[in-house]
Design a protein around this motif. Structure first.
Motif, PDB file in Angstrom:
ATOM      1  N   LYS A   1      -2.548   7.639  30.410  1.00 29.35           N
ATOM      2  CA  LYS A   1      -1.976   7.020  30.026  1.00 29.35           C
ATOM      3  C   LYS A   1      -1.532   6.124  31.459  1.00 29.35           C
ATOM      4  N   GLU A   2      -1.630   6.077  32.120  1.00 33.43           N
ATOM      5  CA  GLU A   2      -1.836   5.199  33.337  1.00 33.43           C
ATOM      6  C   GLU A   2      -2.000   3.924  33.595  1.00 33.43           C
ATOM      7  N   PHE A   3      -3.571   3.890  32.689  1.00 34.30           N
ATOM      8  CA  PHE A   3      -3.843   2.741  33.021  1.00 34.30           C
ATOM      9  C   PHE A   3      -3.733   2.127  31.292  1.00 34.30           C
ATOM     10  N   SER A   4      -3.046   2.714  30.492  1.00 34.32           N
ATOM     11  CA  SER A   4      -2.628   1.559  29.414  1.00 34.32           C
ATOM     12  C   SER A   4      -1.803   0.470  29.984  1.00 34.32           C
TER      13      SER A   4
ATOM     14  N   VAL B   1       5.331   1.130  25.727  1.00 35.69           N
ATOM     15  CA  VAL B   1       3.338   0.817  26.013  1.00 35.69           C
ATOM     16  C   VAL B   1       2.526   1.007  24.121  1.00 35.69           C
ATOM     17  N   GLY B   2       1.933  -0.182  24.479  1.00 36.13           N
ATOM     18  CA  GLY B   2       0.697  -0.531  23.667  1.00 36.13           C
ATOM     19  C   GLY B   2      -0.701   0.550  23.927  1.00 36.13           C
ATOM     20  N   ALA B   3      -1.541   0.591  23.550  1.00 32.58           N
ATOM     21  CA  ALA B   3      -3.032   0.599  23.284  1.00 32.58           C
ATOM     22  C   ALA B   3      -4.111   1.071  22.714  1.00 32.58           C
ATOM     23  N   LEU B   4      -5.210   0.105  22.934  1.00 33.31           N
ATOM     24  CA  LEU B   4      -5.964  -0.449  22.472  1.00 33.31           C
ATOM     25  C   LEU B   4      -7.665   0.889  22.589  1.00 33.31           C
ATOM     26  N   PHE B   5      -7.439   2.302  21.833  1.00 32.86           N
ATOM     27  CA  PHE B   5      -8.978   2.746  22.187  1.00 32.86           C
ATOM     28  C   PHE B   5     -10.323   2.456  21.007  1.00 32.86           C
ATOM     29  N   VAL B   6     -11.093   1.853  21.443  1.00 33.73           N
ATOM     30  CA  VAL B   6     -12.199   1.659  20.571  1.00 33.73           C
ATOM     31  C   VAL B   6     -13.140   3.066  20.671  1.00 33.73           C
TER      32      VAL B   6
END
Ligand SMILES: Nc1ncnc2c1ncn2[C@@H]1O[C@H](COP(=O)(O)OP(=O)(O)OP(=O)(O)O)[C@@H](O)[C@H]1O
Ligand SMILES: [Mn+2]
Length: 269
Positions: A187-190, A146-151
């Protein structure tokens, strides 16, 4: 004459500063007894060193670890540009097994220390988000990458430069990154599109945000796609930093001031 020891002595000769990375107590004590000054760089100051730089992550990449230590020591005025620094590190195990000599010039400075310590968000919050991204990179979601972006940080401004893609599951909740249950939620919402917005103090402000930063002045490597571009650009347009897990190459990257500062391979952690 000309023994190996003599040959290698040049490595430590005329050093201005010694950095000891995560030294054991006995190693540090012996060092102190010789009367040599040293800066300790470690996760915690277990040896009670007077001069100490805290490592937020283990930094499996030794160059990153050394850069972090040197930049931290520079920030504390313990090292200056032009200094010759000797770094004593462990590369393969816990025991000290390497000596690295570094001439400190402007090229050493990548901003890796600055990323953690001089950002709007608390260093611990940045570390916690990194850890979530690294774990997500290691395990994926149900075995799939999965990919994810945290600001992270400056959340008010980031919210103004973004829009909601859907109902925000964190709307009325007061939950913080670093809490194991919250990390499971992240992680679930990623799987969802868009970015997570995290406040300076680690509160999860929103999921599902589509970032709309101005992209001028952004200097990120070619070949990275829209997620990385948006993540990089928002850090130029606000005082946030961005931590991005790539779905396609599995790396975790950190951006600050519109620049790529750090690249970490979760498989090495
Ligand atoms: N402006 C944006 N704001 C928030 N999320 C975005 C934005 N643009 C793209 N994304 C998210 O990034 C996802 C992947 O997009 P894209 O493949 O172009 O990015 P990428 O940088 O190549 O990332 P990856 O390496 O993970 O593929 C999109 O499905 C979307 O969820
Ligand atoms: Mn892509």
């Amino acid at each position: 004459m000309g023994s190996l020891t003599d040959q290698l002595a040049s490595l430590v000769e005329d050093a201005d500063v010694v950095l000891l990375f995560s030294p054991s107590t006995s190693f540090y004590t012996r060092f102190e007894e010789m009367g040599s000054a040293a800066v300790v760089v470690a996760a915690e100051n277990a040896v009670d060193a007077e001069e100490f730089v805290e490592l937020p992550l283990p930094f499996e990449n030794v160059r990153d670890r050394i850069r972090f230590g040197i930049e931290g020591a520079m920030d504390a005025d313990l090292v200056d540009e032009g200094d010759e620094v000797v770094c004593v590190v462990s590369i393969f195990g816990d025991a000290t097994d390497a000596v690295v000599r570094v001439g400190v010039d402007s090229t050493i400075h990548t901003g890796i220390y600055d990323l953690f310590v001089n950002s709007r968000a608390d260093p611990g919050v940045i570390r916690d988000v990194f850890e979530v991204a690294i774990e997500l990179g290691q395990k994926g979601q149900k075995g799939k990458p999965v990919g994810a972006l945290f600001v992270v940080g400056d959340a008010g401004k980031v919210m103004n430069k973004s829009r909601s893609l859907s109902y925000n599951p964190f709307e009325k909740s007061h939950v913080y990154v670093g809490d194991p249950i919250v990390n499971v939620m992240l992680k679930e919402f990623s799987r969802l599109d868009g970015a997570f917005i995290v406040s300076d103090s680690g509160k999860i402000v929103s999921a599902y945000r589509y970032l709309e930063p101005a992209a001028e002045g952004v200097d990120i490597p070619k070949g990275l796609g829209a997620r990385h571009m948006a993540g990089g650009a928002i850090t130029r347009d606000t005082n946030a930093i961005a931590i991005v897990l790539s779905e396609s190459d599995g790396l975790v990257r950190a951006f600050k001031g519109g620049r790529l500062i750090l690249e970490v391979d979760p498989e090495e952690y």
